[in-house]
Design an enzyme around this catalytic site. Structure first.
Site, PDB file in Angstrom:
ATOM      1  CE1 TYR A  56      -4.332   1.540   0.690  1.00 13.42           C
ATOM      2  CE2 TYR A  56      -2.875   3.224   1.562  1.00 13.42           C
ATOM      3  CZ  TYR A  56      -4.123   2.836   1.115  1.00 13.42           C
ATOM      4  OH  TYR A  56      -5.157   3.737   1.097  1.00 13.42           O
ATOM      5  CE1 TYR A  96      -4.437   5.382  -1.797  1.00 13.06           C
ATOM      6  CE2 TYR A  96      -6.077   7.122  -1.700  1.00 13.06           C
ATOM      7  CZ  TYR A  96      -5.314   6.162  -1.073  1.00 13.06           C
ATOM      8  OH  TYR A  96      -5.432   5.964   0.283  1.00 13.06           O
TER       9      TYR A  96
END
Lengths: 140, 385
Positions: B289, B339
């Site tokens: 992440y 994103y």
């Protein structure tokens, strides 16, 4: 500027800050000093608290220097340093705050290039929208 | 009793995603439906067979609306994991648990976002000062990037992390995106000079330390390992799953922890490896992440790929590139593909194990996927036969 939220747990902090005192929530049973304030002591599960007077001295643990895009009030003062200060009494008591040249100076009053991690600072009290909070000035 | 009943008991058999863009016309709900329909089609499973949904907070469309629109049958399991980007992998983990324990048979997890179109969440001054944030936001630590910048500077001070090392992280992700036609940064190379001369957003973090703002939606379909063998696609098994919320944690700002540089990934990792036949050395490729570049070295340390304070050096000399010690974010990640709160990392993990990535790691048979570090987090270890 964003006004800090006053909830039941944090209200005493602001009441003392208005009198120029930096006090931290301390468990009345085991003495554990807590930040941020909360309704129960995580060490002994006590729910009675005293508010312990701190020396107001600490060290810069880290800092950032925000630049736009930011909320308008903050953008007008950017770039400004935001510091995390660890209190002399316990390094886990780290407070996010502003480093200022003097208590009546703006949050952009200290040149970020002059700030060093570990430098000593001391508490002063500043008003944000009618509430008082601790801020920090370089301490020689 | 088998202490690890989850291991390889459920599999991802379908993936779907919309296009990624700065601005897409359809609503979040419509994008979600489209991604779910694509994932079901990929799996070859009919919508009326779906009986489980998992999502994570900050999702604007709820399970009731989604189930009704996509044509799910009667739903017997639904869960919503807290803390935004920390929940991406937990959706897969929760569905795996539901399937392994017989609470459901066909699960769908999804994420739909229009972050590219709407205002930034931090500009919402009404919700800005929820209890956890009241001790940070008024002082001008307004955005997630400011909160991470504090950690990054301390990391630099304590362990010698450099901007060049953070640049290597950004470039590794960008290089992967440059080979992925679905990525926003498909045709936009990034050099170290570009990185070092970019404008600061929250010193010491610059523009390229930040993820993209993207519209798009993704989904996965999961079934039991037994059923997966009969599906259209090769199964990608959920080998292990972990969540992590450290003692004395404070969301985004772990500053009141004993060691703020040991974040939630350390807890999720301990849980993950405890229930795995494999260790960090067995991981062929990882999707880490990356809302901000410092989360990558911090996560590499947390998940055990290197020692404490060594994450920055790990990125040097191409360690994260395709031929490096641990290729990461092979679709470009949040920094350079899109994103979408980390869900694109899950789909890319599946593609790697199917052998269909645009940046395929030869012979990859295990892939770690992680969710947001610095908030209560989650991770899954995926593997193939």
């Amino acid at each position: 500027m964003l006004k800090p939220l006053v909830d039941d747990d944090g209200a005493p902090y602001f009441a003392y800050a208005a009198k120029g005192e930096l006090r931290m929530q301390a468990c009345a049973n085991c003495g554990e000093v807590l930040f941020p304030p909360r309704p129960m002591c995580p060490r002994c599960q006590g729910m009675e608290f005293a508010w312990k007077l701190m020396s107001g001295r600490g060290h810069v643990w880290s800092f950032a220097v925000p630049r736009p895009p930011l909320l308008p009030d903050y953008a007008a003062l950017a770039p400004y340093p935001v510091v995390v200060v660890e209190l002399e009494e316990d390094r886990r008591l780290r407070l996010v705050g502003n480093l200022v040249a003097a208590e009546d100076a703006d949050i952009d009053s200290v040149d970020p290039a002059t700030i060093e991690i570990g430098q000593p600072v001391r508490a002063v009290f500043r008003e944000i929208e009618g509430l008082f909070v601790a801020a920090w000035t370089p301490d020689e | 009793m088998n202490p690890t009943p989850l291991k390889d008991r459920a599999a991802i058999v379908g993936i779907g995603q919309t296009e990624f863009a700065k601005h897409l016309e359809p609503s979040e709900k419509a994008l979600a439906c489209r991604a779910i329909a694509m994932a079901l089609d990929d799996a070859g499973i009919a919508a009326h067979e779906v009986d489980a949904f998992a999502a994570y907070t900050m999702e604007a469309t709820d399970e009731v609306e989604i189930a009704k629109a996509v044509g799910a049958g009667d739903v017997t399991f639904f869960s919503r994991v807290g803390f935004g980007g920390g929940g991406s992998c937990a959706t897969v983990g929760h569905l795996a648990m539901a399937i392994a324990t017989g609470q459901a048979s066909v699960g769908v997890a999804w994420r739909s976002r229009k972050r590219g179109s709407g205002p930034r969440p931090w500009t919402d001054t009404v919700n800005q000062l929820a209890t956890p944030a009241q001790w940070t936001r008024p002082f001008g630590l307004l955005r997630p990037v400011d909160e991470i910048a504090i950690l990054a500077r301390r990391y630099m001070h304590e362990y010698g992390l450099t901007r060049e090392q953070l640049g290597a992280v950004a470039i590794a992700c960008r290089n992967r995106a440059n080979a992925n036609p679905a990525a926003i940064m498909y045709d936009r190379p990034l050099t170290l000079d570009d990185y070092l001369s970019a404008r600061m957003i929250s010193d010491p973090l610059c523009l390229f330390d930040n993820c993209l703002e993207t519209d798009g939606a993704l989904a996965v379909v999961m079934v039991s390992a037994e059923r997966a063998r009969d599906c259209r696609q090769a199964p990608v098994y959920v080998h292990a799953f972990g969540q992590g919320l450290p003692a004395q944690h404070h969301g985004m700002v772990n500053y009141w922890n004993d060691d703020p540089l040991a974040g939630p990934s350390w807890i999720a990792a301990k849980q993950l490896w405890k229930h795995s036949d494999l260790g960090p050395a067995d991981v062929d490729v990882a999707q880490i992440y990356d809302a901000f570049t410092p989360l990558i070295p911090l996560s590499l340390e947390g998940y055990g790929f290197c020692g404490k304070g060594e994450g920055g050096a790990f990125a040097d000399d191409g360690g994260l590139e395709l031929a490096g010690r641990l290729p990461i974010n092979t679709s470009g990640g949040g920094l350079s593909e899109a994103y979408v709160h980390g869900f694109n990392l899950i789909n890319e993990g599946v593609r790697q194990l199917r052998g269909t990535s645009t940046n395929q790691v030869d012979g990859a048979s295990t892939c770690l996927v992680t969710a947001g570090e610095a908030v209560p987090t989650s991770a899954v270890l995926l593997r193939r036969d």
